[in-house]
Design a protein around this motif. Structure first.
Motif, PDB file in Angstrom:
ATOM      1  N   GLY A 134     -13.552  50.467 -36.522  1.00 41.48           N
ATOM      2  CA  GLY A 134     -12.931  49.347 -37.200  1.00 41.48           C
ATOM      3  C   GLY A 134     -12.845  48.128 -36.304  1.00 41.48           C
ATOM      4  O   GLY A 134     -13.272  48.123 -35.159  1.00 41.48           O
ATOM      5  N   ASP A 135     -12.269  47.051 -36.866  1.00 40.73           N
ATOM      6  CA  ASP A 135     -12.197  45.796 -36.117  1.00 40.73           C
ATOM      7  C   ASP A 135     -10.755  45.452 -35.765  1.00 40.73           C
ATOM      8  O   ASP A 135     -10.449  44.312 -35.458  1.00 40.73           O
ATOM      9  CB  ASP A 135     -12.829  44.655 -36.936  1.00 40.73           C
ATOM     10  N   GLY A 136      -9.859  46.418 -35.833  1.00 32.85           N
ATOM     11  CA  GLY A 136      -8.475  46.152 -35.489  1.00 32.85           C
ATOM     12  C   GLY A 136      -8.295  45.990 -34.001  1.00 32.85           C
ATOM     13  O   GLY A 136      -9.004  46.584 -33.189  1.00 32.85           O
ATOM     14  N   ALA A 137      -7.321  45.156 -33.629  1.00 35.60           N
ATOM     15  CA  ALA A 137      -7.060  44.918 -32.222  1.00 35.60           C
ATOM     16  C   ALA A 137      -6.390  46.143 -31.610  1.00 35.60           C
ATOM     17  O   ALA A 137      -5.583  46.807 -32.238  1.00 35.60           O
ATOM     18  CB  ALA A 137      -6.166  43.690 -32.060  1.00 35.60           C
ATOM     19  N   SER A 138      -6.739  46.459 -30.351  1.00 42.34           N
ATOM     20  CA  SER A 138      -6.117  47.588 -29.666  1.00 42.34           C
ATOM     21  C   SER A 138      -4.720  47.192 -29.197  1.00 42.34           C
ATOM     22  O   SER A 138      -4.437  46.037 -28.937  1.00 42.34           O
ATOM     23  CB  SER A 138      -6.969  48.035 -28.478  1.00 42.34           C
ATOM     24  N   ILE A 139      -3.844  48.188 -29.095  1.00 43.08           N
ATOM     25  CA  ILE A 139      -2.445  47.958 -28.762  1.00 43.08           C
ATOM     26  C   ILE A 139      -2.024  48.969 -27.717  1.00 43.08           C
ATOM     27  O   ILE A 139      -2.425  50.136 -27.774  1.00 43.08           O
ATOM     28  CB  ILE A 139      -1.551  48.114 -30.012  1.00 43.08           C
ATOM     29  N   ALA A 140      -1.224  48.534 -26.749  1.00 47.75           N
ATOM     30  CA  ALA A 140      -0.696  49.457 -25.757  1.00 47.75           C
ATOM     31  C   ALA A 140       0.220  50.447 -26.450  1.00 47.75           C
ATOM     32  O   ALA A 140       1.137  50.048 -27.171  1.00 47.75           O
ATOM     33  CB  ALA A 140       0.064  48.697 -24.678  1.00 47.75           C
ATOM     34  N   PRO A 141       0.004  51.752 -26.273  1.00 46.29           N
ATOM     35  CA  PRO A 141       0.876  52.742 -26.928  1.00 46.29           C
ATOM     36  C   PRO A 141       2.350  52.549 -26.593  1.00 46.29           C
ATOM     37  O   PRO A 141       3.219  52.825 -27.414  1.00 46.29           O
ATOM     38  CB  PRO A 141       0.349  54.075 -26.390  1.00 46.29           C
ATOM     39  N   GLU A 142       2.641  52.061 -25.370  1.00 44.18           N
ATOM     40  CA  GLU A 142       4.033  51.851 -24.984  1.00 44.18           C
ATOM     41  C   GLU A 142       4.725  50.839 -25.908  1.00 44.18           C
ATOM     42  O   GLU A 142       5.925  50.965 -26.188  1.00 44.18           O
ATOM     43  CB  GLU A 142       4.126  51.359 -23.535  1.00 44.18           C
ATOM     44  N   THR A 143       3.980  49.843 -26.370  1.00 48.27           N
ATOM     45  CA  THR A 143       4.551  48.851 -27.280  1.00 48.27           C
ATOM     46  C   THR A 143       5.019  49.519 -28.566  1.00 48.27           C
ATOM     47  O   THR A 143       6.115  49.266 -29.067  1.00 48.27           O
ATOM     48  CB  THR A 143       3.513  47.759 -27.597  1.00 48.27           C
ATOM     49  N   LEU A 144       4.176  50.414 -29.106  1.00 47.60           N
ATOM     50  CA  LEU A 144       4.530  51.104 -30.337  1.00 47.60           C
ATOM     51  C   LEU A 144       5.695  52.063 -30.140  1.00 47.60           C
ATOM     52  O   LEU A 144       6.589  52.163 -30.990  1.00 47.60           O
ATOM     53  CB  LEU A 144       3.315  51.861 -30.873  1.00 47.60           C
ATOM     54  N   THR A 145       5.702  52.782 -29.023  1.00 48.14           N
ATOM     55  CA  THR A 145       6.769  53.756 -28.817  1.00 48.14           C
ATOM     56  C   THR A 145       8.118  53.073 -28.585  1.00 48.14           C
ATOM     57  O   THR A 145       9.149  53.576 -29.026  1.00 48.14           O
ATOM     58  CB  THR A 145       6.446  54.694 -27.645  1.00 48.14           C
TER      59      THR A 145
END
Length: 320
Positions: A134-145
């Motif tokens: 896909g073309d979604g931007a990657s995100i640091a997992p720490e941000t989500l947690t």
């Protein structure tokens, strides 16, 4: 010999979680106790909700079977690291269908993960590269947690935010839900400084941290966070209505179409209709409809019909 009963129960549970049947004598030898003690420990596990099945025979075997509810699992170091790495890799990109559950699981696991194992997870993830789709931007997992934990604990959240035109700002918000569109993550929250509900693209968020200040729950203007996000996005973008029919059951199509695209309506046992409102390009929607992997017909709008026709012709030329 394990004399501490809680520690022995955890060790017994860890053994039973391997996919095999354990003879009572072997369990007694592993734990350094009598077979009678093993039987008592098995009864304690059953009282705690673990479905332990016993087989009759000279040695009498035990194994953990599937039950009606999911009891707590005991993970060794290698298993915990493997699960954390997998959840982190998935959380970095929106994974359709399991996105919110993955982030909640990652938040729970990392909360209790020892620092030595957390270091191993970080090192291993830094040394690997995932093939993102896909073309979604990657995100640091720490941000989500951090966000997931603040939502679960109803703690106010501070973070830096960059708007679509690049304008930076600092926000203080009461986080409500994380929503994945399959390509991007969004945070639905009540912005305290603006005194209104807002949606934030998580890939534009930096330095999030929970303040520790708790807040009472607020009621969304709409029934769900997903619906609020849909309306918020549509207010900012040009949208269009579309309609298509598929030569497949509605549940087959629903399993292959993102929720935000629409919900198929059954027309019969082997056909269904999909109506919706889209804000993405007609070219992107044409590809999504084709990925359902069954015969389909687009009825409107005319631009989408033309895009599907062009896509089909392009695929035919590629195959030729």
């Amino acid at each position: 010999m394990t004399t501490d009963t809680p520690a022995r129960l955890l060790q017994l549970l860890s053994l039973l979680q391997t996919p095999r049947e354990w003879p009572g004598g072997e369990l007694a030898q592993r734990l350094g106790v009598s077979r009678r003690t093993v039987r008592r420990d098995i009864d304690r596990l059953r009282e705690l909700g673990y479905p332990v099945e016993a087989s009759k025979g000279a040695d009498g075997g035990y194994r953990l079977v599937a039950g009606k509810a999911m009891p707590p699992l005991v993970l060794d170091d290698e298993e915990a690291v493997a699960i954390a790495v997998g959840l982190r890799a998935g959380a970095g990109h929106a994974v359709e269908g399991v996105e919110e559950a993955s982030v909640r699981a990652l938040a729970k696991l990392e909360q209790v993960l020892p620092s030595r194992l957390r270091h191993r997870v970080t090192t291993l993830q830094a040394a690997t590269t995932a093939l993102a789709s896909g073309d979604g931007a990657s995100i640091a997992p720490e941000t989500l947690t951090v966000m997931a934990s603040a939502i679960a604990g109803r703690e106010r959240l501070r973070f830096a935010y960059r708007s679509g035109d690049g304008t930076p700002s600092r926000r203080l918000a009461e986080p409500y839900r994380l929503v994945s569109t399959g390509r991007r993550w969004y945070l639905v929250a009540y912005d305290l400084e603006r005194e209104d509900w807002r949606t934030f693209r998580v890939d534009r968020v930096a330095e999030p941290f929970a303040t520790g200040a708790r807040f009472p729950p607020r009621e969304l203007p709409t029934g769900s966070a997903a619906e609020y996000l849909r309306q918020s996005v549509y207010r900012r973008q040009e949208t269009y209505e579309f309609e298509a029919t598929f030569a497949a059951p509605a549940d087959f199509v629903a399993a292959r179409i993102p929720r935000w695209v629409g919900t198929p309506e059954p027309l019969g046992e082997r056909s269904c209709r999909l109506r919706g409102v889209a804000s993405d390009s007609v070219e992107w929607l044409a590809v999504r409809l084709a990925l359902v992997d069954c015969e389909f017909t687009v009825h409107s709008p005319a631009d989408l019909v033309a895009s599907v026709r062009d896509l089909g012709a392009r695929m035919s030329r590629a195959a030729g």
